[in-house]
Enzyme design. Structure first.
Site, PDB file in Angstrom:
ATOM      1  N   HIS A   4     -10.949 -17.953 -52.729  1.00 42.26           N
ATOM      2  CA  HIS A   4     -12.037 -16.978 -52.820  1.00 42.26           C
ATOM      3  C   HIS A   4     -13.260 -17.549 -52.118  1.00 42.26           C
ATOM      4  O   HIS A   4     -13.273 -18.700 -51.671  1.00 42.26           O
ATOM      5  CB  HIS A   4     -12.370 -16.705 -54.296  1.00 42.26           C
ATOM      6  CG  HIS A   4     -12.901 -17.909 -55.008  1.00 42.26           C
ATOM      7  ND1 HIS A   4     -12.088 -18.970 -55.386  1.00 42.26           N
ATOM      8  CD2 HIS A   4     -14.169 -18.249 -55.386  1.00 42.26           C
ATOM      9  CE1 HIS A   4     -12.827 -19.900 -55.968  1.00 42.26           C
ATOM     10  NE2 HIS A   4     -14.088 -19.491 -55.982  1.00 42.26           N
ATOM     11  N   ASP A  30     -17.663 -17.612 -52.763  1.00 42.52           N
ATOM     12  CA  ASP A  30     -18.521 -17.501 -53.940  1.00 42.52           C
ATOM     13  C   ASP A  30     -19.528 -16.356 -53.892  1.00 42.52           C
ATOM     14  O   ASP A  30     -20.024 -15.943 -54.936  1.00 42.52           O
ATOM     15  CB  ASP A  30     -19.267 -18.820 -54.172  1.00 42.52           C
ATOM     16  CG  ASP A  30     -18.356 -19.902 -54.732  1.00 42.52           C
ATOM     17  OD1 ASP A  30     -17.292 -19.550 -55.276  1.00 42.52           O
ATOM     18  OD2 ASP A  30     -18.695 -21.093 -54.599  1.00 42.52           O
ATOM     19  N   HIS A  44     -12.228 -21.153 -50.559  1.00 46.34           N
ATOM     20  CA  HIS A  44     -11.755 -22.350 -51.248  1.00 46.34           C
ATOM     21  C   HIS A  44     -11.019 -21.959 -52.517  1.00 46.34           C
ATOM     22  O   HIS A  44     -11.103 -20.820 -52.981  1.00 46.34           O
ATOM     23  CB  HIS A  44     -12.922 -23.278 -51.592  1.00 46.34           C
ATOM     24  CG  HIS A  44     -13.964 -22.619 -52.456  1.00 46.34           C
ATOM     25  ND1 HIS A  44     -14.939 -21.785 -51.942  1.00 46.34           N
ATOM     26  CD2 HIS A  44     -14.176 -22.639 -53.805  1.00 46.34           C
ATOM     27  CE1 HIS A  44     -15.698 -21.342 -52.919  1.00 46.34           C
ATOM     28  NE2 HIS A  44     -15.260 -21.836 -54.079  1.00 46.34           N
ATOM     29  N   ARG A  65      -8.203 -31.511 -66.262  1.00 47.18           N
ATOM     30  CA  ARG A  65      -9.142 -31.686 -65.142  1.00 47.18           C
ATOM     31  C   ARG A  65     -10.497 -31.139 -65.576  1.00 47.18           C
ATOM     32  O   ARG A  65     -10.624 -29.973 -65.920  1.00 47.18           O
ATOM     33  CB  ARG A  65      -8.624 -30.918 -63.926  1.00 47.18           C
ATOM     34  CG  ARG A  65      -9.508 -30.890 -62.695  1.00 47.18           C
ATOM     35  CD  ARG A  65      -8.910 -29.859 -61.741  1.00 47.18           C
ATOM     36  NE  ARG A  65      -9.445 -29.879 -60.413  1.00 47.18           N
ATOM     37  CZ  ARG A  65     -10.502 -29.196 -59.986  1.00 47.18           C
ATOM     38  NH1 ARG A  65     -11.186 -28.451 -60.854  1.00 47.18           N
ATOM     39  NH2 ARG A  65     -10.874 -29.249 -58.723  1.00 47.18           N
TER      40      ARG A  65
END
Length: 691
Positions: A566, A568, A638, A648
């Site tokens: 996508h 931002d 990204h 994570r």
């Protein structure tokens, strides 16, 4: 735009003539008829039956009812178009007629329309569909049911087509994106299975023509662009015909609006004209988008004039150039090209007939609309109407360096170039902190406005923040309560700065740890602002402490991403290689950063891609203290690869250059920090999410 020189001795072929009878109202070619049916079953009832079958898991009936509903909806639309055009031709309005003759024509047209519609689809009262159902069909919701039903029935190729069709109008639908990725791996499914069942012919032909143009296959480009024009004008006729239905007046219920005969007629007709005028934008808007494609109809003639030049059909190039100038009088690049064509041919030439007709109609339409502007409260005199988005034309082209002519640059490339010019993008500013290490710049990351740092925070600070995360984060995204906003194969947990400070003030986590979260986010902001050498202050748009944990037993054969590709601040359209800066994207975001707290997990790499959302240009393996920063637009698509084991954690940061869009919780957090530093005992905490 023209490259080199054209031969003046080449034999010119016959000029292309568009058959106006094929594209304008009142012509029999448009009024083709399907076989008559006694009655068309209402598509809302079929749709309801399909939904009921879905919840009974009767997938064969789902397919039957949904396909019948889609067919019924399409046939009803086409019948409305055909009947309205037929009755309009049989009973035209003559402006010179007396009132009595005018109303006679109105009554005859109404009678014709009723008879035509009922002959083709049955009683019209059966087809009064609720706004909710109409919206579902506009959003292509039936295809969502169909794709799963076909999949359950082992018709993978049909499921792929239905999923693709739905996804075109709902590109933000993460689950459908995963489904499409899954279908690509199934037997019997190939690239041809992924087609848009609701594709609009004029847009499909235009897109194909542009692809051939970009490849330098100008003969094929001409073939499809000419087809696109024919289909466009047909679609324009249909769109205008569909405007003749009931209108909704602002602040009035249509059936209760009784201002008097002539006022009523005037208001109604003005609303119809406004609807017809909007067809320009409707036909230029792709499924799932709010904004139209820039300069859509004139661009056909722009492509054609250069394509005809490249195949040495100068007469056709001249026609197309003159047609473009009907829409954009005074466009210098086209005037230059036109002078070249006239010099080669030794004659003036004329615009294409359909373009002249269309422009005349719109000019008259605007004149009539301006009379009714007071009723509508709409200004139809805005400049640059044909560019749709109102962008400046002078930034749409760049010098080619070939004898002063201008070379065509695809829209996506032009837009990115313009943004770079306007923003004067720079990088390489001071890092501000001695311990911070620059690892990779934009060039090394194969892009623009990208950077990778190490040592933003220490190992001890990573451990402290990860401990805070495991205490204060809650299942979901931390602000909207979505349990799996990106993938069902991972547990997603998040928290905001203000929540951390609230927990610190209440003693549920060490207050100094909550303050650390606040302080390191401010440190990250300063580094990004300084490194990219911004001339104005970066403000926080959103700050998010987030952890993703792989769910045991759900990691075998995963083909999804932890976070899909996508951008931002815009809606990424991989097929068109565009990024649409419109809601629901956070269009005000300018820069982004991700500060990682650990690397002891499997998978979870951060990746940059090309605009196709497939070709990886750079990959970043998270570790404690590492931070990736980048500009938030379509230049930096990204995503995050699947986290297949472990947890994570990272601090996600989004920034804006516009103080109007500052994060509300951040402003409250600033007040909390100030209160703590000044020793105030009572704090008023009111977590509120701007999103």
């Amino acid at each position: 735009m023209l490259e080199g020189t054209a031969s003046t001795t080449a034999r010119l072929p016959q000029r292309h003539k568009m058959d106006l009878n094929a594209v304008f109202p009142g012509i029999a070619v448009l009024l083709w008829w399907t076989s008559a049916t006694a009655s068309l079953e209402p598509f809302d009832l079929l749709y309801e039956s399909g939904v009921e079958a879905f919840y009974r898991t009767d997938y064969e009936r789902v397919v039957y009812y949904m396909e019948e509903a889609l067919s019924s909806c399409s046939e009803l639309r086409q019948t409305k178009v055909r009947c309205r055009l037929k009755c309009r031709d049989q009973h035209p309005f003559d402006a010179a007629q007396a009132d009595l003759h005018f109303f006679e024509a109105v009554l005859k047209r109404a009678s014709c329309l009723n008879e035509c519609m009922e002959k083709k689809v049955g009683s019209q009262s059966m087809h009064r569909v609720s706004d909710d159902v109409i919206q579902d069909f506009q959003r292509r919701i039936p295809y969502n049911f169909l794709q799963l039903a076909y999949y359950k029935l082992n018709h993978a190729e049909k499921a792929a087509a239905a999923a693709h069709t739905y996804f075109q109008a709902n590109p933000e639908h993460v689950e459908m994106w995963h489904n499409l990725e899954h279908y690509k791996l199934l037997d019997g499914v190939d690239e041809s299975s992924f087609f848009d069942r609701e594709a609009r012919p004029h847009q499909q032909a235009f897109t194909t023509g542009v692809k051939h143009y970009d490849k330098g296959d100008f003969d094929k480009a001409i073939e499809f662009l000419e087809e696109a024009l024919v289909e466009y004008y047909k679609a324009d006729v249909e769109c205008r015909a569909l405007c003749e239905g009931p209108q909704k007046f602002d602040e009035h219920e249509y059936l209760q609006y009784r201002p008097g005969l002539y006022r009523n007629i005037a208001d109604h007709y003005t609303q119809i004209l406004a609807c017809e005028h909007e067809c320009v934008r409707d036909l230029a808007t792709r499924p799932g988008r709010l904004s139209p494609m820039e300069n859509y109809l004139p661009l056909h003639y722009d492509y054609l004039q250069f394509a005809y030049f490249k195949v040495n059909k100068i007469a056709e190039a001249l026609e197309s150039a003159k047609s473009y100038l009907l829409f954009h009088e005074g466009a210098e690049f086209m005037i230059d090209n036109l002078e070249f064509y006239k010099e080669v041919l030794g004659q003036e030439g004329a615009p294409r007939q359909e373009a002249e007709w269309y422009i005349r109609r719109h000019r008259h339409e605007l004149e009539v609309l301006l009379i009714g502007t007071d009723n509508l409260g709409v200004d139809y005199t805005e400049p640059n109407y044909w560019s749709n988005t109102g962008g400046r034309e002078d930034v749409n082209r760049v010098p080619s360096g070939t004898d002063g002519w201008l070379e065509y640059v695809p829209i996506s490339e032009r837009r990115n170039l313009t943004l770079e010019q306007e923003r004067e993008l720079k990088e390489g500013g001071p890092l501000l902190y001695d311990e911070v290490q620059l690892v990779l710049n934009s060039s090394a990351l194969n892009g623009s406005q990208r950077v990778l740092f190490d040592n933003i925070i220490t190992e001890e600070e990573c451990v402290e923040l990860k401990s805070v995360a495991n205490t204060i984060t809650i299942a979901g995204d931390g602000y909207r309560g979505k349990m799996s906003p990106h993938t069902p194969n991972e547990k997603f947990e998040g928290a905001t700065v203000l929540k951390a400070l609230q927990y610190g003030y209440e003693g549920r986590v060490p207050l100094k740890s909550a303050q650390l979260f606040y302080e390191i986010s401010e440190k990250a902001r300063k580094i990004v602002e300084s490194y990219f050498m911004l001339n104005s202050t970066l403000y926080f748009s959103y700050t998010h402490l987030v952890c993703r944990t792989a769910i045991q037993g759900q990691q075998d054969h995963r083909n999804d991403l932890s976070h899909p590709i996508h951008a931002d601040n815009c809606l990424l359209d991989p097929e068109a290689h565009e990024c649409w800066k419109e809601p629901p994207a956070y269009t005000y975001r300018d820069y982004s950063a991700l500060l990682y707290l650990n690397g002891d997990f499997d998978g979870g790499e951060f990746i940059f891609t090309e605009m196709d959302a497939k070709t990886t240009t750079a990959s970043v393996k998270p570790k404690c203290g590492r931070m990736v920063g980048f500009s938030s637009g379509g230049e930096n698509p990204h995503g995050v690869k699947a986290v297949t084991s472990g947890q994570r954690c990272a601090v996600a940061l989004w920034f804006t250059l516009d103080p109007v869009f500052r994060e509300l919780e951040r402003l409250q957090a600033d007040e909390v920090i100030q209160s703590i530093e000044t020793g105030h005992q009572e704090l008023i905490l009111n977590p509120k999410d701007e999103l």
